[in-house]
Design an enzyme around this catalytic site. Structure first.
Site, PDB file in Angstrom:
ATOM      1  N   GLU A   9      84.449  66.505   9.114  1.00  0.00           N
ATOM      2  CA  GLU A   9      83.542  65.517   9.373  1.00  0.00           C
ATOM      3  C   GLU A   9      83.920  64.316  10.184  1.00  0.00           C
ATOM      4  O   GLU A   9      83.370  63.587  10.758  1.00  0.00           O
ATOM      5  CB  GLU A   9      83.002  64.882   8.013  1.00  0.00           C
ATOM      6  N   ASP A  82      83.519  69.111   3.984  1.00  0.00           N
ATOM      7  CA  ASP A  82      83.995  68.924   2.452  1.00  0.00           C
ATOM      8  C   ASP A  82      83.453  70.169   1.519  1.00  0.00           C
ATOM      9  O   ASP A  82      82.489  70.642   1.973  1.00  0.00           O
ATOM     10  CB  ASP A  82      83.488  67.749   1.989  1.00  0.00           C
ATOM     11  N   ASP A  84      81.438  70.761  -1.045  1.00  0.00           N
ATOM     12  CA  ASP A  84      80.424  70.842  -1.694  1.00  0.00           C
ATOM     13  C   ASP A  84      79.274  71.102  -1.105  1.00  0.00           C
ATOM     14  O   ASP A  84      79.107  71.622   0.316  1.00  0.00           O
ATOM     15  CB  ASP A  84      80.289  69.218  -2.081  1.00  0.00           C
ATOM     16  N   GLU A  86      76.699  69.420   0.595  1.00  0.00           N
ATOM     17  CA  GLU A  86      76.570  68.494   1.535  1.00  0.00           C
ATOM     18  C   GLU A  86      77.561  68.947   2.762  1.00  0.00           C
ATOM     19  O   GLU A  86      77.174  69.197   3.916  1.00  0.00           O
ATOM     20  CB  GLU A  86      76.889  66.979   1.450  1.00  0.00           C
ATOM     21  N   TYR A 298      89.720  66.090  -4.044  1.00  0.00           N
ATOM     22  CA  TYR A 298      88.397  65.807  -3.657  1.00  0.00           C
ATOM     23  C   TYR A 298      87.582  65.016  -4.956  1.00  0.00           C
ATOM     24  O   TYR A 298      87.741  65.298  -5.912  1.00  0.00           O
ATOM     25  CB  TYR A 298      87.631  66.988  -3.397  1.00  0.00           C
ATOM     26  N   ARG A 300      84.552  63.900  -5.259  1.00  0.00           N
ATOM     27  CA  ARG A 300      82.810  64.332  -5.613  1.00  0.00           C
ATOM     28  C   ARG A 300      83.088  65.553  -6.637  1.00  0.00           C
ATOM     29  O   ARG A 300      82.943  66.645  -6.223  1.00  0.00           O
ATOM     30  CB  ARG A 300      82.220  64.184  -4.680  1.00  0.00           C
ATOM     31  N   HIS A 345      85.094  71.971  -8.546  1.00  0.00           N
ATOM     32  CA  HIS A 345      86.198  71.328  -8.167  1.00  0.00           C
ATOM     33  C   HIS A 345      87.041  70.783  -9.357  1.00  0.00           C
ATOM     34  O   HIS A 345      86.455  70.721 -10.412  1.00  0.00           O
ATOM     35  CB  HIS A 345      85.816  69.996  -7.271  1.00  0.00           C
TER      36      HIS A 345
END
Length: 699
Positions: A9, A82, A84, A86, A298, A300, A345
């Site tokens: 990203e 990432d 997740d 998203e 990570y 989140r 995670h």
């Protein structure tokens, strides 16, 4: 020539990963999402199983052309967004744009950006996980339906620019409900009696506890007088001594919400700032000769789980630095509190505990090192032995009246040698309160016995930390949504911030009132939490996302029809003021912004003049001796205090001035407040005193 293209990203992440992978890989950044629903229309085909209509995000043309050209020159494309929902959706959109087969093993995920983790991830690429993608699509479509169907109604009936959303509306309602609790709160009187005691020059305090062996609460001055009348002079004797050992266990390593809460308490960071800095630490920092390294895992996550490798490394580090006594017999394992929490995670931890804060300090910014130190200490402490405290409870008799003194002494610091969790009161738990050696029958003398009147306090307004914790406890939102939700409700002017606490605006109350009447499910915390659970089931492959949205939309559509017919138009009138605009002469009105009330010209939009509302503290400026100190707000909304003769006098202070001068040197005193107590501290000498209660100050 490179064999493979890797797409992530951000440029920072691309730079870090590029150094690990070598010349056979080109690493490029998509700069976040490349496709989204259009802003100009709802972008969801409701009649066609809620199919989303994605368009390329404006301004991404150059980036996309660069990615397309690069993809044609290589044999293999890896998508390393990432780990997740998203990130999976970004990978899926990229695969679609670059015409990759999503069933190919093109997706690479890693929970930390370290050389080993990245290399291991590229050994095991997988296909794009469509369950994860569908969970993200379902959330996006759901939020779009709520936002784009309710917002036009609010525009038409109330005011242009308004919006509604699933999580943001619940957050605003929580703030309003709390404000109503505060308004309706009726303070109750209660009293305490403190005996100031001494034994062989050692002074300590004891609080009134019981009469004739029965515990008694004091609700009035009359009851206090009854107790005082029972006292037989200044002599007290020790009636009972209880000593016991108490263990205190460490807090688990951080998850997203607890990191945001602790960074707010200890570092004064907003949730958005915490996430921004955590992202930088995750994506990689240049450590000189060691190169660029991701410093934390990570950020989140809602799982406190950690890997066995990290746990072993921590235990060895603790034994080496602090000694084997500080290592618990069995490794500590933490379970998720929330049944709906995801476990994809690990918790947020340093990628290597060997990189202690001191060793990386010179490579990080001030804010980066402060947040890294918080993560490092919390993780290390989570794997350490319990603290052991010796506690002492002593009952002291004076006639039929019992006073109780409590004390504690640290016997073994354990994890507290490294870190102690903060709390919302701004106090530190388990601080040492030492009592002198006391045995049954010992005589103790009192220097004074002080009664004091108190009143129960209403529940506190929500700080960012408290609101995040409440949303998490209710199961509303997920790690990625807390910070943006808090930002949105402020941008919409539904809440304002006063003294770092959320207060609802008139506009926020009005919108929530309409939502409660016409869309009660959207504001129902349990309904919203269940919807989050349904989205999690989509991610786990247990639910079809179209069915989840369809079930919601059936009742929502009926609500929309009723609201369209029955919602009345409301005119929001600005509150008039006595001020006149100094630019056009029109009367000025009070408006509410994200940082509270301000004055604005009623001639808007022809005249855009605004003024802050200045509050006089009644304190003379200590610098120029002529002006008054007034309350102001910085551009970021933070309260500060300055001379009203500015720019002639440039006196400023973050601390609230006190009208009473220092009794020792006559200089200005300022207020330092925690929820536990308020101190008045001199700005010139070392004098400090406890601020009087409001009732005392008024007398």
């Amino acid at each position: 020539m490179a064999d493979s293209l890797v797409i992530v990203e951000s440029p920072a992440k691309a730079k870090t990963i590029g150094k690990y992978l070598g010349s056979k890989f080109i690493v490029k950044a998509s700069m976040g999402h490349i496709r989204d629903l259009p802003k100009s229309q709802i972008g969801v085909e409701i009649e066609n199983d809620f199919t989303p209509k994605y368009i390329t995000i404006r301004g991404k043309g150059t980036v996309l052309k660069d990615l397309k050209d690069a993809s044609k020159k290589v044999k293999k494309v890896y998508l390393a967004a990432d780990p997740d929902r998203e990130g999976e959706a970004i990978a899926w959109h990229l695969a679609h744009y670059l015409e990759l087969d999503e069933k190919d093993a093109c997706r690479v995920v890693f929970n930390e950006i370290t050389k080993q983790a990245v290399k291991d991830a590229f050994k095991a690429p997988r296909p794009i996980d469509m369950d994860l993608v569908n969970a993200q699509q379902a959330r996006r479509v759901l939020d779009r339906l709520v936002g784009y169907k309710i917002s036009p109604l609010l525009w038409k009936k109330v005011k242009k620019g308004l919006s509604a959303g699933r999580v943001q509306s619940v957050a605003v309602k929580l703030v309003i409900d709390r404000e109503n609790e505060i308004k309706e709160f009726v303070p109750e009187e209660y009293w305490s009696i403190t005996a100031h005691l001494s034994k062989e020059k050692a002074e300590f305090e004891a609080k009134f506890h019981a009469v004739n062996g029965e515990k008694k609460e004091l609700g009035s001055e009359a009851e206090v007088k009854e107790v005082l009348a029972l006292l037989k002079g200044e002599a007290f004797s020790v009636g009972e001594v209880k000593e016991k050992e108490r263990l205190r266990n460490p807090s688990p390593p951080f998850i997203t919400s607890s990191l945001q809460q602790e960074a707010a308490r200890k570092l004064n960071f907003r949730a958005s700032k915490t996430m921004q800095i955590a992202q930088q630490l995750y994506e990689g920092v240049d450590l000189g000769t060691e190169g660029t390294v991701g410093l934390i895992t990570y950020m989140r996550t809602d799982s406190p789980r950690i890997s066995e490798i990290a746990q072993t490394e921590a235990r060895e580090f603790i034994a080496g630095k602090y000694g084997v006594a500080f290592v618990p017999e069995t490794p500590r394992v933490y379970n998720k509190k929330n049944a709906n929490a995801q476990d994809a995670h690990e918790a947020i931890r340093p990628t290597s505990v060997l990189r202690d804060p001191e060793s990386v300090k010179s490579f990080l910014s001030r804010d980066q090192i402060r947040l890294y130190k918080l993560v490092w200490e919390r993780f290390l402490a989570s794997q350490m032995a319990s603290a052991v405290l010796d506690t002492m409870t002593v009952d002291l008799q004076n006639g039929p009246v019992t006073f109780r003194a409590t004390g504690s002494k640290m016997k073994f610091a354990g994890f507290m040698k490294v870190y102690v969790e903060g709390n919302d009161d701004g106090t530190s738990a388990d601080e040492e309160r030492l009592l002198p050696p006391l045995a049954v029958g010992d005589a103790v003398k009192s220097s004074s016995v002080d009664p004091k009147q108190h009143f129960t306090q209403p529940p506190p307004r929500y700080s960012e930390a408290r609101l995040v914790r409440t949303l998490e406890e209710l199961g509303i939102g997920r790690p990625s949504t807390y910070a943006p939700t808090l930002e949105t409700v402020q941008k919409r002017n539904y809440v304002a911030i006063e003294e770092k606490k959320f207060v609802p605006t008139e506009l926020g109350e009005l919108v929530i009132q309409l939502m409660e009447e016409f869309f009660p499910e959207i504001l129902d915390a349990e309904f919203t939490a269940n919807m989050e659970g349904d989205l999690d089931h989509v991610e786990e492959g247990k639910e079809n996302w179209v069915h989840v949205i369809g079930d919601f939309y059936k009742s929502f559509e009926k609500r929309l029809t009723v609201a369209e017919d029955e919602m009345k138009e409301i005119e929001i009138r600005d509150e008039p003021s006595d001020e006149v605009c100094d630019k056009c002469g029109s009367p000025m009105v009070y408006k509410m912004g994200r940082f509270g009330k301000f004055l604005a010209c009623s001639g808007f939009p022809d005249c855009r003049n605004t003024k802050p509302i200045v509050k006089d503290t009644g304190v003379t400026c200590p610098k120029c001796k002529e002006g008054k100190i007034v309350e102001r707000r910085s551009k970021k909304g933070r309260l500060f205090y300055g001379c009203d003769q500015y720019p002639g006098c440039d006196y400023v202070s973050w601390d609230k001035p006190v009208a009473k001068p220092c009794p020792d040197c006559g200089a200005l005193m300022v207020e330092k407040r925690t929820r536990a107590q308020t101190q008045w501290n001199c700005t010139s000498c070392t004098h400090s005193e406890e601020a009087p209660d409001i009732e005392e100050a008024a007398e």
